[in-house]
Design a protein around this motif. Structure first.
Motif, PDB file in Angstrom:
ATOM      1  N   GLU A  12       0.518  -1.091  -0.266  1.00 32.93           N
ATOM      2  CA  GLU A  12      -0.060   0.017  -0.227  1.00 32.93           C
ATOM      3  C   GLU A  12       0.226   1.172   0.215  1.00 32.93           C
ATOM      4  O   GLU A  12       1.402   1.684  -0.666  1.00 32.93           O
ATOM      5  CB  GLU A  12      -1.061   0.292   1.143  1.00 32.93           C
ATOM      6  CG  GLU A  12      -1.766  -1.205   2.077  1.00 32.93           C
ATOM      7  CD  GLU A  12      -2.531  -1.486   0.621  1.00 32.93           C
ATOM      8  OE1 GLU A  12      -3.238  -0.689  -0.308  1.00 32.93           O
ATOM      9  OE2 GLU A  12      -3.097  -3.012  -0.177  1.00 32.93           O
ATOM     10  N   ASP A  29      -1.795   8.080   6.165  1.00 36.62           N
ATOM     11  CA  ASP A  29      -3.235   8.001   6.687  1.00 36.62           C
ATOM     12  C   ASP A  29      -4.251   7.465   6.250  1.00 36.62           C
ATOM     13  O   ASP A  29      -4.104   7.354   4.799  1.00 36.62           O
ATOM     14  CB  ASP A  29      -3.603   9.373   6.924  1.00 36.62           C
ATOM     15  CG  ASP A  29      -5.061   9.485   7.782  1.00 36.62           C
ATOM     16  OD1 ASP A  29      -5.530   9.309   6.568  1.00 36.62           O
ATOM     17  OD2 ASP A  29      -5.124  10.140   8.654  1.00 36.62           O
ATOM     18  N   GLU A  30      -5.183   7.070   6.254  1.00 30.26           N
ATOM     19  CA  GLU A  30      -6.154   5.936   5.153  1.00 30.26           C
ATOM     20  C   GLU A  30      -7.104   6.696   4.445  1.00 30.26           C
ATOM     21  O   GLU A  30      -7.242   5.951   3.831  1.00 30.26           O
ATOM     22  CB  GLU A  30      -7.030   5.347   5.952  1.00 30.26           C
ATOM     23  CG  GLU A  30      -6.138   4.331   7.590  1.00 30.26           C
ATOM     24  CD  GLU A  30      -7.389   3.556   8.729  1.00 30.26           C
ATOM     25  OE1 GLU A  30      -8.338   4.180   7.810  1.00 30.26           O
ATOM     26  OE2 GLU A  30      -6.874   2.900   9.505  1.00 30.26           O
ATOM     27  N   LYS A  31      -6.918   7.660   4.039  1.00 28.05           N
ATOM     28  CA  LYS A  31      -7.440   8.386   3.059  1.00 28.05           C
ATOM     29  C   LYS A  31      -7.102   9.020   2.528  1.00 28.05           C
ATOM     30  O   LYS A  31      -7.199   8.764   1.183  1.00 28.05           O
ATOM     31  CB  LYS A  31      -8.228  10.115   4.024  1.00 28.05           C
ATOM     32  CG  LYS A  31      -6.717  10.995   3.813  1.00 28.05           C
ATOM     33  CD  LYS A  31      -7.987  12.174   5.229  1.00 28.05           C
ATOM     34  CE  LYS A  31      -7.130  13.232   5.367  1.00 28.05           C
ATOM     35  NZ  LYS A  31      -7.108  14.480   5.839  1.00 28.05           N
ATOM     36  N   PHE A  32      -5.472   8.476   2.485  1.00 28.95           N
ATOM     37  CA  PHE A  32      -4.483   8.478   1.721  1.00 28.95           C
ATOM     38  C   PHE A  32      -3.484   7.317   0.691  1.00 28.95           C
ATOM     39  O   PHE A  32      -2.941   7.327   0.238  1.00 28.95           O
ATOM     40  CB  PHE A  32      -3.467   9.499   1.488  1.00 28.95           C
ATOM     41  CG  PHE A  32      -3.503  10.768   1.961  1.00 28.95           C
ATOM     42  CD1 PHE A  32      -4.075  11.692   0.933  1.00 28.95           C
ATOM     43  CD2 PHE A  32      -3.981  11.685   3.126  1.00 28.95           C
ATOM     44  CE1 PHE A  32      -4.388  12.940   0.965  1.00 28.95           C
ATOM     45  CE2 PHE A  32      -4.239  12.893   3.441  1.00 28.95           C
ATOM     46  CZ  PHE A  32      -4.097  13.913   2.837  1.00 28.95           C
ATOM     47  N   GLY A  33      -4.038   6.549   0.866  1.00 29.44           N
ATOM     48  CA  GLY A  33      -4.024   4.770   0.727  1.00 29.44           C
ATOM     49  C   GLY A  33      -3.234   3.771   2.025  1.00 29.44           C
ATOM     50  O   GLY A  33      -2.784   2.821   1.315  1.00 29.44           O
ATOM     51  N   LYS A  35      -2.624   2.410   5.958  1.00 33.31           N
ATOM     52  CA  LYS A  35      -3.185   1.111   6.814  1.00 33.31           C
ATOM     53  C   LYS A  35      -2.899   2.258   8.130  1.00 33.31           C
ATOM     54  O   LYS A  35      -3.384   1.232   8.943  1.00 33.31           O
ATOM     55  CB  LYS A  35      -2.443   0.306   6.675  1.00 33.31           C
ATOM     56  CG  LYS A  35      -3.488  -0.034   5.319  1.00 33.31           C
ATOM     57  CD  LYS A  35      -4.513  -0.780   5.123  1.00 33.31           C
ATOM     58  CE  LYS A  35      -4.936  -0.871   3.637  1.00 33.31           C
ATOM     59  NZ  LYS A  35      -6.172  -0.812   3.528  1.00 33.31           N
ATOM     60  N   ASP A  36      -2.330   3.050   8.031  1.00 30.55           N
ATOM     61  CA  ASP A  36      -1.795   3.761   9.975  1.00 30.55           C
ATOM     62  C   ASP A  36      -1.434   2.717  10.704  1.00 30.55           C
ATOM     63  O   ASP A  36      -1.246   3.015  11.821  1.00 30.55           O
ATOM     64  CB  ASP A  36      -2.882   4.269  10.302  1.00 30.55           C
ATOM     65  CG  ASP A  36      -2.760   4.879  11.611  1.00 30.55           C
ATOM     66  OD1 ASP A  36      -1.830   5.319  10.616  1.00 30.55           O
ATOM     67  OD2 ASP A  36      -3.650   5.050  11.951  1.00 30.55           O
ATOM     68  N   ARG A  40       3.955   9.328   9.930  1.00 31.06           N
ATOM     69  CA  ARG A  40       3.910   9.956   8.764  1.00 31.06           C
ATOM     70  C   ARG A  40       5.659  10.519   8.123  1.00 31.06           C
ATOM     71  O   ARG A  40       5.701  11.190   9.803  1.00 31.06           O
ATOM     72  CB  ARG A  40       3.048  11.398   8.142  1.00 31.06           C
ATOM     73  CG  ARG A  40       1.542  10.979   8.956  1.00 31.06           C
ATOM     74  CD  ARG A  40       0.937   9.862   8.106  1.00 31.06           C
ATOM     75  NE  ARG A  40      -0.715   9.466   8.716  1.00 31.06           N
ATOM     76  CZ  ARG A  40      -0.181   8.425   9.301  1.00 31.06           C
ATOM     77  NH1 ARG A  40       0.158   7.228   9.976  1.00 31.06           N
ATOM     78  NH2 ARG A  40      -1.396   8.071  10.204  1.00 31.06           N
TER      79      ARG A  40
END
Length: 137
Positions: A12, A29-33, A35-36, A40
């Motif tokens: 991912e 972040d999950e909103k950017f693909g 899985k946290d 960052r």
């Protein structure tokens, strides 16, 4: 002197980072693909800054024989709106607890770190305004 690190793609958006014999994961972040699975990369710059100046301050205060019970550094940063999004302002909050804290020694140690010793500060202040506050007890 050359410093080396390695980023190995996992899946991912995650990478395994290899630095100084240590291994950790960075991810989006999950909103950017992502899985946290880890912090960052940009946020790690703030940790690097806090760690760098923190080590300086501890070393200087030890030389000054200025004891403290606890010490922590909080970092707050503002990002620009446009891409590439970079830190425009960074604030460090140095917090100390202890019985006989000498504010002058603490201020001197922080100033030496910020103005002379911390290489991370020297790099980041080329892009962002760096300020700090000191909180005692």
């Amino acid at each position: 002197m050359q410093i080396e690190s390695k980023a190995v793609y996992r899946s991912e958006m995650a990478f395994t980072m290899l630095v100084d014999g240590h291994e950790f994961t960075v991810d989006a972040d999950e909103k950017f693909g992502g899985k946290d699975l880890g912090p960052r990369p940009k946020n790690l710059l703030l940790s690097a800054l806090a760690g760098c100046t923190g080590m300086d301050v501890v070393a200087i205060l030890k030389k000054m024989q200025m004891p403290f019970d606890s010490f922590e550094i909080e970092t707050l940063a503002e990002l620009t709106e446009e891409h590439p999004k970079v830190f425009s302002k960074i604030k460090l909050i140095y917090r100390f607890t202890g019985k006989d804290l000498d504010k002058n020694k603490i201020e001197k140690a922080i100033k030496l770190s910020q103005e002379k010793y911390c290489g991370v500060t020297a790099m980041l202040e080329k892009a962002a305004e760096i300020t700090y506050d000191i909180k005692l007890n």
